[in-house]
Structures are given as C-alpha cells and as structure tokens.
Design an enzyme around this catalytic site. Structure first.
Site, mmCIF file in Angstrom:
data_model
loop_
_atom_site.group_PDB
_atom_site.id
_atom_site.type_symbol
_atom_site.label_atom_id
_atom_site.label_comp_id
_atom_site.label_asym_id
_atom_site.label_seq_id
_atom_site.Cartn_x
_atom_site.Cartn_y
_atom_site.Cartn_z
ATOM 1 N N ASP A 174 21.805 -32.913 4.837
ATOM 2 C CA ASP A 174 22.465 -31.618 4.700
ATOM 3 C C ASP A 174 21.860 -30.806 3.563
ATOM 4 O OD1 ASP A 174 24.196 -32.220 6.808
ATOM 5 O OD2 ASP A 174 25.571 -33.272 5.470
ATOM 6 N N GLU A 188 28.137 -31.003 15.334
ATOM 7 C CA GLU A 188 29.444 -31.654 15.225
ATOM 8 C C GLU A 188 30.563 -30.787 15.787
ATOM 9 O OE1 GLU A 188 28.941 -34.874 11.590
ATOM 10 O OE2 GLU A 188 29.974 -32.988 11.182
ATOM 11 N N ASN A 209 15.782 -35.791 12.441
ATOM 12 C CA ASN A 209 15.194 -36.988 11.856
ATOM 13 C C ASN A 209 14.401 -37.738 12.920
ATOM 14 O OD1 ASN A 209 17.050 -38.484 13.387
ATOM 15 N ND2 ASN A 209 18.450 -38.792 11.664
#
Length: 325
Positions: free
Chosen positions: A269, A143, A189
């Site tokens: 997270d 990010e 993922n």
C-alpha cells in the site's frame, strides 16, 4: 502536476497476531497478543498518500458499528477528506484477520462487510460534476466489487485523470478485459502478475535468481505481456528483490532497499501510494519506481498497516542515506 488523489476502496479493521511461523492446515500455533488497528487497502493507500504529502479524498463504506467509528476517526486524524465515506445501517465494517510470521511474512483472511456494498451510490460521489478534474490521480484496488472498480476507472478516464489500479487481492474470477484496457497504470506482485496472464503465458520466472538479473528480465517480459492487455504502464513488485516496470517507451528495474523487515502487511500500500503520487506529478518512471520501493521498504520496518506507513520526510531521508552511502 497534481498532488490530488482520489482513492476509492476498502476500509477494514485489522486484527493481527504474530506467530513463530505460519501454521499449516489443521495446525494450532500459539501466538502473541492480538493487535487491533485500522486497515483496508483503500484506507491504507489513502492515508499513505496523505502522509506522503498528497491532498486525498476517500470514497468507501463503513458499517454502523464501533469499528466504523474508529476507522472514520483515523481518516480524519490523518487529514484524509472523509466526505465520500458513508455509513450503512445493518451491516458490519470490513474485518481482516492477519497472522504475521516473525520474519514479516503474513497471511490474511478478509471479511468484506460494508465493502461489498460499494456500488453505484458510492460511485455517484466520484462521477458527480467536478468530482474528478483533469490532472487528478484516481487510485483503485480490488477489495470492493470489480464492477464498481471498472465504473470508477471509466469515470476517471473520461475526466482525464490518471488511473492507477493496484490489482489486489486478485479475485477468483477473471478481471473484465475492459478494466485492464481502461487503467493507465497497473500495479501487481508476482502472484498477481502471473494470475492475470492468459493460461498459455502463466509460467512464472525463477524468483530466487533475480539478484543476478536473468529472473528480472523474465519479470520484465511478464510486465510487457500484461501491457499487451491494455495498461499503459505495468509495475510488478518483487518483495525483497525490488520491482520492475514496463512503460510505453522504457523498461525499468529497481533493486530493493536494505532494511530490517519485521512486518510486510502495509508495504504494497505504501508502494502503490508513492507510485501513484509521483506519476501524478509526472515524475519519470525510474524515479517514481525507486521512490515507491523506498516507501514500501520503510513500511516493512514497523508492525501494522497504517501505523507503519512512512512520511514524505522519511522517504527522503532513506533515499539520501542510500545515495550518501
């Protein structure tokens, strides 16, 4: 064995609303009241690691606004070292707009704000003499600008630290090949795992049969393909189906924990923080993966991102309860 984590990444304010189902394009869906809560993958993982018992230093940027003040206050309250977090004049703090379905599934729209300015000036706090020690663990996400993440990974490797990259959210442009060669542990993922593979290898496994193992074997194949790109260990999270990992000497498959999920926002997270902490302690990969799945599962049982992150005691309690059962 280290419990010292350095997290370089994003800090956002999360604005979330719960809806009966996620809206289709062009559709208006009435929802519950808006909930404001501190977030950002970097801050989430830093706070998760602190709750799990680590000594954590955060590196990142905030805007000169009320959200920035609130985000810093949360770090301090959670005993995260915030001396590596600076405030930048003239920009806003990062903002995430989250829509959560009643069953916990969600969509997120992200406005990076100050996070897009995380550059060499921030990195100087990571690369200063003594900032990273051999045996430390450096935890990174995507990010903040990828070039800065790559530079941080280089610095961590040169210092002899364990480098863990949670490659989320996956950018539209391909990741630098050097980044995957420079990190020790890659966490993704299913969508991210497929997106990182070369075009010829992008066929995704059938997720709905993973409980019967064939799809799990296919995800292990995906993990090995990603290992061929450079990381020493690749971990793929599979939501309600657990996780798989491919390391240098073994493959591991761990089932999910049976919990009542209400919100999946902070699960990845919590998973990444627990995994980074345990691998930094030199825990065996199967144990680290199981504990990470427990932390991720617990995070789904409460709403929000940081408010849902579990403590070390809660993870231990879940593992003991499952073992006793």
């Amino acid at each position: 064995m280290s419990e010292r984590l350095i997290v370089m990444g994003s800090l956002n304010m999360d604005l979330s609303v719960t809806v009966p189902r996620l809206p289709q394009p062009g559709e208006t869906m009435p929802g519950a009241d808006v909930v404001r809560a501190p977030g950002g993958k970097g801050a989430n993982q830093a706070i998760a690691a602190a709750r799990l018992g680590a000594d954590v230093k955060m590196i990142g940027l905030l805007g000169a606004d009320a959200f920035g003040d609130e985000l810093r206050a949360r770090l301090v309250a959670e005993r995260v070292d915030d001396r590596g977090v600076s405030t930048v004049a003239g920009v806003t703090s990062g903002l995430a707009l989250i829509v959560v379905q009643d069953d916990g599934e969600n969509t997120i729209t992200l406005s990076p704000g100050a996070n897009r300015h995380v550059d060499a000036r921030c990195l100087a706090r990571l690369t200063a003499p003594g900032a990273i020690r051999s045996g430390d663990t450096v935890l990174l996400q995507l990010e903040v600008p990828v070039d800065t993440v790559l530079a941080a990974a280089r610095a961590a490797r040169e210092a002899g630290a364990l480098t863990v990259l949670n490659a989320a959210p996956l950018p539209t442009a391909p990741l630098p090949a050097e980044l995957l060669r420079t990190v020790d542990v890659l966490v993704v993922n299913e969508t991210e795992a497929t997106g990182l593979l070369p075009p010829a290898q992008k066929t995704a496994p059938t997720h709905d049969i993973i409980g019967d193992l064939p799809a799990g074997d296919q995800w292990l194949t995906h993990a090995e393909r990603l290992r061929s790109l450079g990381p020493g260990t690749v971990v793929i999270t599979l939501g309600a189906s657990g996780a798989v990992a491919a390391g240098q000497t073994q493959q591991v498959r761990v089932p999910a924990f049976d919990v009542e999920a209400v919100d999946t926002v902070g699960a990845g997270d919590a998973f990444s923080a627990q995994l980074a902490l345990d691998l930094g302690r030199r825990e065996p990969l199967p144990r680290a993966l199981r504990r990470a799945c427990a932390a991720g599962a617990l995070a789904t049982t409460r709403r929000g991102a940081q408010d849902a992150l579990p403590t070390r005691a809660e993870v231990a309690h879940l593992l003991e309860a499952v073992h006793a059962g």
